[in-house]
Design a protein around this motif. Sequence first.
Motif, mmCIF file in Angstrom:
data_model
loop_
_atom_site.group_PDB
_atom_site.id
_atom_site.type_symbol
_atom_site.label_atom_id
_atom_site.label_comp_id
_atom_site.label_asym_id
_atom_site.label_seq_id
_atom_site.Cartn_x
_atom_site.Cartn_y
_atom_site.Cartn_z
ATOM 1 N N THR A 293 41.186 38.201 29.690
ATOM 2 C CA THR A 293 39.947 38.884 29.332
ATOM 3 C C THR A 293 39.386 38.455 27.998
ATOM 4 O OG1 THR A 293 41.174 40.684 28.306
ATOM 5 C CG2 THR A 293 40.659 40.907 30.649
ATOM 6 N N GLN B 274 30.994 41.471 27.405
ATOM 7 C CA GLN B 274 31.095 40.731 28.647
ATOM 8 C C GLN B 274 30.028 39.640 28.719
ATOM 9 O OE1 GLN B 274 30.792 44.215 31.333
ATOM 10 N NE2 GLN B 274 32.700 43.489 32.247
ATOM 11 N N ALA C 82 32.293 42.395 43.544
ATOM 12 C CA ALA C 82 33.332 43.371 43.192
ATOM 13 C C ALA C 82 34.695 42.702 43.086
ATOM 14 C CB ALA C 82 33.354 44.490 44.228
ATOM 15 N N ALA C 83 35.003 41.816 44.025
ATOM 16 C CA ALA C 83 36.303 41.135 43.997
ATOM 17 C C ALA C 83 36.401 40.182 42.806
ATOM 18 C CB ALA C 83 36.509 40.370 45.302
ATOM 19 N N GLU D 90 34.757 40.355 39.881
ATOM 20 C CA GLU D 90 34.841 41.086 38.615
ATOM 21 C C GLU D 90 36.196 41.743 38.421
ATOM 22 O OE1 GLU D 90 30.123 42.194 37.890
ATOM 23 O OE2 GLU D 90 31.482 43.701 38.715
ATOM 24 N N SER D 91 36.873 42.088 39.508
ATOM 25 C CA SER D 91 38.216 42.671 39.363
ATOM 26 C C SER D 91 39.192 41.632 38.822
ATOM 27 C CB SER D 91 38.712 43.205 40.715
ATOM 28 O OG SER D 91 38.993 42.144 41.618
ATOM 29 N N GLN D 92 38.950 40.364 39.129
ATOM 30 C CA GLN D 92 39.790 39.291 38.602
ATOM 31 C C GLN D 92 39.302 38.789 37.242
ATOM 32 O OE1 GLN D 92 40.887 36.056 41.163
ATOM 33 N NE2 GLN D 92 40.809 37.305 43.033
ATOM 34 N N HIS D 93 38.008 39.008 36.978
ATOM 35 C CA HIS D 93 37.417 38.517 35.731
ATOM 36 C C HIS D 93 36.624 39.638 35.054
ATOM 37 C CE1 HIS D 93 38.450 34.363 36.815
ATOM 38 N NE2 HIS D 93 38.062 34.688 38.035
ATOM 39 N N PRO D 94 37.311 40.614 34.490
ATOM 40 C CA PRO D 94 36.611 41.742 33.863
ATOM 41 C C PRO D 94 35.767 41.340 32.661
ATOM 42 C CG PRO D 94 38.971 41.807 33.386
ATOM 43 C CD PRO D 94 38.783 40.761 34.417
ATOM 44 N N ASP E 149 30.309 40.019 33.805
ATOM 45 C CA ASP E 149 29.504 41.010 34.516
ATOM 46 C C ASP E 149 28.476 40.259 35.357
ATOM 47 O OD1 ASP E 149 28.056 43.155 35.424
ATOM 48 O OD2 ASP E 149 27.096 43.594 33.504
#
Length: 339
Positions: free
Chosen positions: A22, A28, A48-49, A51-55, A58
């Motif tokens: 992160t 972001q 969604a998938a 961003e869950s791996q790359h918070p 955005d």
Amino acid sequence: MNRSAVLVVLVLAVLATSAGCTGTSPEQTILTVIPAGSLLYPLENIEAAFESQHPEIDVRIEGHGSIQAIRQVTDLEREVDVVAVADASLIPDMMYRLMGEGGSNYTDWYVAFAGNEVVIAYTNKSAGADEITQDNWYQVLARPDVRVGFSNPMLDACGYRALMVTALAEEYYGELGLFEAIIGSSFDPPLTVTRADGIRKITLPERMRPADEKVAIRDGSIYLLSLLDAGGIDYAFEYRSVAEEHGLRWIDLPPQINLGSAEHADDYQKVHVTLGFRRFQSIGSERVGQPIVYAITIPANAPHPDEARMFVDFVLEAFQEGRPGWPAPETATVYHATG
């Protein structure tokens, strides 16, 4: 312009390295993605998938018709990270050109990754819903009291494809005047099909103005859905994936006219639509019928090219799985500008 094609290389190593990393900044990176409307549903799931791996990233998705998506970059001069369209040929036609004197092209490559086909979507409330079939759909749509919708061909690929499908249907079913009965005569001035050397041509005015209530136009094909649900129109020219995702009823069209079959590419090329651009650049105004192919690219002036590449690779990998309500996956292939 010649183009060379090679299989796309997914940057799995980059994804593996980036996942879970992160960074130290709480801010972001905002990634601006502008897709064709028929890609909104799959891209929202992919977003969604991703961003869950790359918070630290955005993803901001903003849907438009395919032509309008490209013009966000080429005419409105917005800094966009990723552009994805429902007609791959729009990218070389509209983006393989200089951004300014002495500059680079808006892009010099794209990846073709999915396909689709045009269907006639409707609901249980549609006039003729209890009798329409694959054999008589064109007769039902030609009735004066049946309302038909399609997207604006000046903005959206599904719009000029609706015109192509109807012109091809006229020839396929041997029904002279079918195009005018379903679409053409409901405009001021009327839209007509001219024939020369085996090619059927439809030349559009600058402004598409329906002359009666039989035909409705919206900026993008997905914007017809609420009108269809509310009973404002009876039938809409839509992509199969959109009709499926929204739980609509639909009529599958013969492969000779549905723009979804590579085997019938020669048939599709017999229809040309000339768009009546005035306010914008005229490049890309001549659309030739061909099988539907989706494509994605990163503009040369993308503010976050590294993150954009990560997202594009993520999209391509996700599409290879194939899911209901998504355009059909095809082998991801990169095309480069040459010469």
